[in-house]
Write an enzyme that holds these catalytic residues in place. Sequence first.
Site, PDB file in Angstrom:
ATOM      1  N   THR A  41       0.852  -1.195   0.000  1.00 32.91           N
ATOM      2  CA  THR A  41       0.000   0.000   0.000  1.00 32.91           C
ATOM      3  C   THR A  41       0.887   1.243   0.000  1.00 32.91           C
ATOM      4  O   THR A  41       0.668   2.186  -0.761  1.00 32.91           O
ATOM      5  CB  THR A  41      -0.865   0.018   1.291  1.00 32.91           C
ATOM      6  OG1 THR A  41      -1.618  -1.196   1.339  1.00 32.91           O
ATOM      7  CG2 THR A  41      -1.782   1.210   1.332  1.00 32.91           C
ATOM      8  N   GLY A 176     -14.687  11.842   6.892  1.00 33.90           N
ATOM      9  CA  GLY A 176     -13.624  11.430   7.815  1.00 33.90           C
ATOM     10  C   GLY A 176     -12.489  12.439   7.860  1.00 33.90           C
ATOM     11  O   GLY A 176     -11.826  12.679   6.853  1.00 33.90           O
ATOM     12  N   ALA A 177     -12.276  13.039   9.063  1.00 29.92           N
ATOM     13  CA  ALA A 177     -11.209  14.041   9.231  1.00 29.92           C
ATOM     14  C   ALA A 177      -9.980  13.419   9.882  1.00 29.92           C
ATOM     15  O   ALA A 177      -9.421  13.943  10.844  1.00 29.92           O
ATOM     16  CB  ALA A 177     -11.719  15.214  10.053  1.00 29.92           C
ATOM     17  N   HIS A 441      22.388  27.382  13.828  1.00 34.22           N
ATOM     18  CA  HIS A 441      21.583  28.555  13.511  1.00 34.22           C
ATOM     19  C   HIS A 441      21.856  28.972  12.075  1.00 34.22           C
ATOM     20  O   HIS A 441      23.010  28.971  11.660  1.00 34.22           O
ATOM     21  CB  HIS A 441      21.947  29.701  14.458  1.00 34.22           C
ATOM     22  CG  HIS A 441      21.249  30.979  14.118  1.00 34.22           C
ATOM     23  ND1 HIS A 441      19.923  31.183  14.432  1.00 34.22           N
ATOM     24  CD2 HIS A 441      21.685  32.093  13.467  1.00 34.22           C
ATOM     25  CE1 HIS A 441      19.574  32.391  13.985  1.00 34.22           C
ATOM     26  NE2 HIS A 441      20.627  32.962  13.404  1.00 34.22           N
TER      27      HIS A 441
END
Length: 462
Positions: A41, A176-177, A441
């Site tokens: 799938t 459906g959520a 950073h």
Amino acid sequence: MADYDVIIIGSGPGGYVCAIRCAQLGLKTACVEGRDTLGGTCLNVGCIPSKAMLHASEMYHEATTHFDTMGIVGGSPKIDLTKMQAYKQSTVDTNTKGIEFLFKKNKITWLKGWGKITAPGEVTVGDETHKARNIVIATGSEASPLKGVEIDEKMIVTSTGALELTKIPKKLAIIGAGVIGLELGSVYARLGSEVTVLEYLDQITPGMDLEVCKSFQKMLTKQGLTFVLGAAVQGVEKMKAKAKVSYTLRKDDSAQSLDADIVLVATGRRPFTDNLGLSDIGVKMTERGQVAIDDHWRTNIENIYAIGDAVVGPMLAHKAEDEGMAVAETIAGQHGHVNYGVIPGVIYTAPEVASVGQTEEQLKEAGRAYKVGKFSFMGNARAKSHFMGDGFVKLLADKETDRILGCHVIGPMAGDLIHEVCVAMEFGASAEDLARTCHAHPTFSEAMREAALACGDGAIHA
Ligand SMILES: Cc1cc2nc3c(=O)[nH]c(=O)nc-3n(C[C@H](O)[C@H](O)[C@H](O)COP(=O)(O)OP(=O)(O)OC[C@H]3O[C@@H](n4cnc5c(N)ncnc54)[C@H](O)[C@@H]3O)c2cc1C
């Protein structure tokens, strides 16, 4: 004499990973797959094609919203859905072929066809019967049906049909959520569909940390998705060019309806074990139709194991993969292990949502004393410069010991960022351990460190 040490049925992320690890550990291995391509799938109709469509539609959205601001000017791009589908398919093809290559490299035999366990230690594929010392069931799952709704994969579709649409629907209704509904809803909303999501419960993505859930719904609403919560779908009627979804609102029982060009049924998935012969040989199943297993993925029949979506636990590719590796190690006489407390969950919308460990609601229910370190991506320079300041990191740690108990992120690259917390949790780290780790950073990951700092003396950029 057995033909193989192990035969695995199903080549999804559970099955193919199990096969590769078995071969690496010196076991003679075969994998049965009925589809024309390997990868299950996940690679064929799940994770990979959906992420390709999410990526393509997000690029389109970026091009039409932020390019001009960044000084990238010119004619506005248009959608060629056929080409986008071809891109998606090429992504699927390279990945499924990649697994075929890995099978050859590791000398794994692909038994082509649908397999059936005809007796313990015996798998039949077509006319051939193969003997195996061990069998692993890794047959995955299929979309759950919804009463009163007949799927045709053209107008009323599951995720498989939704990934194959030839036209962008004007109106898309999603029943459906959950993760799949919201990811595909995001794709088509970005491509221009009017998307309405009907959800039975009073919140989207049940089980998610509530604070993240509320922010997530707000952000998706801002992106154009409409939510109808507490909606119990009664049926879908196919008309000439449209479908009509009938539902009742649970709060007052009022009857409502919604017209759509396409209806996507995304109400969950269920284990797939059809025609595998399990009841004939007496393999025990759970009440929910999963193959019943013990803590070492053993079924009640000796030397038959089961993993992935076919068994209990979250239906996630990486959970299936981990179980595949652990079962291979167990069969090879090692100590396969999966830490179910540290399995991340990711939703690949924009922004992404990711979580690991416990939610604040779970900690409250367990009566555990905890502290919360929160940091907004608005305080992260990199996120701001990329127009991605929406969202936050929420780190949960034990109040006394400072040990990390969970993390919930909504924001840029959340699906990648979550893994530093996964590693930290595997090592039993404290929030301070994370806070004292130098983060480069400017990176999104600085937001993770800031959330960890917020569990102590305070974040710097808040
Ligand atoms: C649209 C969509 C998006 C998804 N996105 C994500 C994501 O982003 N991240 C994530 O973690 N998960 C995602 N998932 C879930 C993920 O795909 C599954 O959890 C995962 O594929 C389960 O792996 P598995 O190996 O258990 O089974 P599967 O991948 O379902 O593979 C099972 C295989 O077994 C084969 N098979 C079954 N019976 C037999 C038989 N008798 N003989 C031979 N072969 C057989 C099937 O043909 C299939 O190929 C998504 C799912 C969908 C539908």
